[in-house]
Design an enzyme around this catalytic site. Structure first.
Site, PDB file in Angstrom:
ATOM      1  N   SER A 139       2.353 -13.581  10.687  1.00 57.81           N
ATOM      2  CA  SER A 139       2.481 -12.492   9.708  1.00 57.81           C
ATOM      3  C   SER A 139       1.798 -11.242  10.250  1.00 57.81           C
ATOM      4  O   SER A 139       1.532 -11.148  11.446  1.00 57.81           O
ATOM      5  CB  SER A 139       1.870 -12.917   8.370  1.00 57.81           C
ATOM      6  OG  SER A 139       2.243 -12.016   7.349  1.00 57.81           O
ATOM      7  N   ASN A 140       1.525 -10.294   9.403  1.00 58.44           N
ATOM      8  CA  ASN A 140       0.859  -9.045   9.810  1.00 58.44           C
ATOM      9  C   ASN A 140       0.055  -8.534   8.613  1.00 58.44           C
ATOM     10  O   ASN A 140       0.198  -9.033   7.503  1.00 58.44           O
ATOM     11  CB  ASN A 140       1.915  -8.031  10.285  1.00 58.44           C
ATOM     12  CG  ASN A 140       2.884  -7.691   9.181  1.00 58.44           C
ATOM     13  OD1 ASN A 140       2.513  -7.096   8.182  1.00 58.44           O
ATOM     14  ND2 ASN A 140       4.137  -8.109   9.336  1.00 58.44           N
ATOM     15  N   PRO A 141      -0.788  -7.529   8.835  1.00 59.47           N
ATOM     16  CA  PRO A 141      -1.710  -7.137   7.749  1.00 59.47           C
ATOM     17  C   PRO A 141      -1.133  -6.196   6.692  1.00 59.47           C
ATOM     18  O   PRO A 141      -1.894  -5.603   5.920  1.00 59.47           O
ATOM     19  CB  PRO A 141      -2.851  -6.429   8.489  1.00 59.47           C
ATOM     20  CG  PRO A 141      -2.416  -6.234   9.880  1.00 59.47           C
ATOM     21  CD  PRO A 141      -1.062  -6.789  10.073  1.00 59.47           C
ATOM     22  N   ALA A 152       7.005  -4.711   6.296  1.00 58.66           N
ATOM     23  CA  ALA A 152       6.684  -4.970   7.702  1.00 58.66           C
ATOM     24  C   ALA A 152       7.247  -6.363   8.001  1.00 58.66           C
ATOM     25  O   ALA A 152       6.545  -7.367   7.904  1.00 58.66           O
ATOM     26  CB  ALA A 152       5.190  -4.916   7.910  1.00 58.66           C
TER      27      ALA A 152
END
Ligand code: C5P
Length: 414
Positions: free
Chosen positions: A211-213, A278
């Site tokens: 995943s990403n922030p 995102a």
């Protein structure tokens, strides 16, 4: 409704005790000038900066200050004000007032009125820049935003104490414009808008994922603003800690493929697509049904590309005369504008909102409440900085004429 038309509307103005209180007089005057009714409540501290008589003269009505002065106003004056309000506007909202509003206190005319209102609320913070940056203030404000309150400003510049930075009360004109919007500048009415937001999670096994922030805040702000401006909004959101924005249909998904499917289901007939998510570009080729146990050595994860939702819509609609307006985001660590231009062409969208991410200590971008972005289209380049709500308003302002030119309205604005 014209931008600054307040006809038949009542704005209850709660004035906090800061030096910027004098600017609230101008806000009240603009609302009266726009044919609106203004009713004023002041904190005791606010009266140290501007006399109630000034607001009484501008609004043409008594000002609520002392809850216990049965001579001047009935003791239930705050309830009366709350009943009358089409919009509750707090300006200036000091750090102390924001804290008390967040806590739900009812110890003066402004906070008791706030507790009783059922209408939209707009707050215009103003304080010293170091106070503004204090996590206590930011947390309090974030909690109010989660409750559905709206924020205008603060702006940046030289402050009353000589410090320079963010914290200045938004200009009266900006506050009155935001107020008139909340009261129903329905410039997106009749429009169908789809927004993606947040990250996606691509499972490696039942307990691990790629995943990403992304916090989802920018996409949620866009969805909320579009809904407030009259659009029918579907928000397709990856996992976030945020509450569903008011007035939107929110579809929660986990993976890029789920997000693509959800968008596909709602894309028919949309006027505008904003890809603020995102989306993970890759997923593990296989996802283990049980938790993978660690071995002695290194492991290799094989990755497969996920569907590019925005590019898919660009291929389907891009260049068609009545295509929905397509807006993408480009979070980049370097060469931001160049990459944004590539995306604009490659994904065949109308606008790319570009921002730099990954820099340390910038306080903007992933997870933060502020953003600094560049709007990149084939003909324009504009920079915007501020709270994500304000950036969202500016993005919608940019989109509106493109949308109206491409898809003229069947019906006039309400
Ligand atoms: O190519 P990149 O991932 O940087 O592009 C970002 C833009 O494309 C964002 O608007 C994002 O929502 C969208 N995107 C998408 N599907 C993907 C990857 C990105 O819709 N799989």
């Amino acid at each position: 409704m014209r931008r600054m038309d307040f006809a038949n509307r009542t704005v209850v103005l709660g004035v906090g005790g800061g030096i910027a209180a004098y600017k609230a007089c101008e806000v009240a005057r603009l609302i009266v000038k726009g044919r609106g009714k203004v009713r004023v409540a002041m904190t005791p501290a606010a009266t140290k900066f501007v006399g109630p008589l000034t607001f009484q003269a501008i609004s043409g009505a008594p000002v609520l200050v002392d809850l216990f002065d049965g001579q001047a106003e009935p003791s239930y004056g705050h309830l009366q004000l709350a009943r009358e309000a089409d919009l509750f506007l707090v300006a200036p909202a000091t750090a102390d007032l924001i804290a008390r509003l967040r806590a739900g206190m009812g110890n003066d005319a402004v906070t008791t009125t706030a507790l009783a209102v059922t209408c939209p609320v707009l707050i215009a913070p103003a304080m010293n820049t170091r106070m503004w940056k204090n996590p206590a203030v930011q947390e309090n404000l974030a909690a109010l935003i989660v409750r559905g309150w709206n924020v205008v400003g603060p702006g940046a510049g030289v402050l009353a104490d000589g410090d320079v930075g963010e914290g200045r009360l938004a200009e009266p004109n900006e506050i009155a414009t935001a107020a008139s919007r909340l009261l129903g500048n329905l410039d997106l009415s009749g429009r169908r808008v789809v927004v993606t937001a947040g990250p996606t999670r691509e499972p490696i096994d039942p307990v691990r994922f790629i995943s990403n922030p992304s916090s989802g805040k920018m996409g949620y702000a866009l969805a909320a603003v579009a809904a407030r401006r009259g659009a029918e909004v579907v928000l397709v959101s990856g996992p976030t800690a945020l509450a569903d924005p008011a007035g939107c249909r929110t579809i929660r998904v986990e993976t890029a493929e789920e997000m693509a499917r959800a968008v596909e289901e709602v894309a028919g007939g949309m006027d505008l697509f904003i890809g603020a998510a995102a989306v993970s570009d890759y997923r593990p080729t296989t996802s283990a049904p049980h938790k993978v146990k660690k071995g002695a050595g290194d492991e290799t994860l094989q990755l497969t590309r996920t569907p590019d939702i925005l590019a898919g819509l660009g291929t389907r609609f891009g260049g068609k005369p009545d295509a929905p307006v397509l807006v993408g985001f480009a979070a980049e660590t370097e060469e931001v504008i160049a990459h944004a231009r590539e995306k604009l062409k490659g994904k065949r969208c109308d606008l790319v909102v570009a921002n730099k991410v990954g820099g340390s200590g910038s306080g903007v971008g992933f997870g933060s409440d502020s953003n600094r972005v560049a709007l990149v289209s084939s003909t324009e380049l504009a920079e915007i900085e501020g709270p994500k709500e304000r950036v969202a308003e500016a993005i919608v302002d940019w989109i509106l004429p493109v949308l109206d030119a491409r898809r003229p309205r069947a019906q006039p604005l309400k």
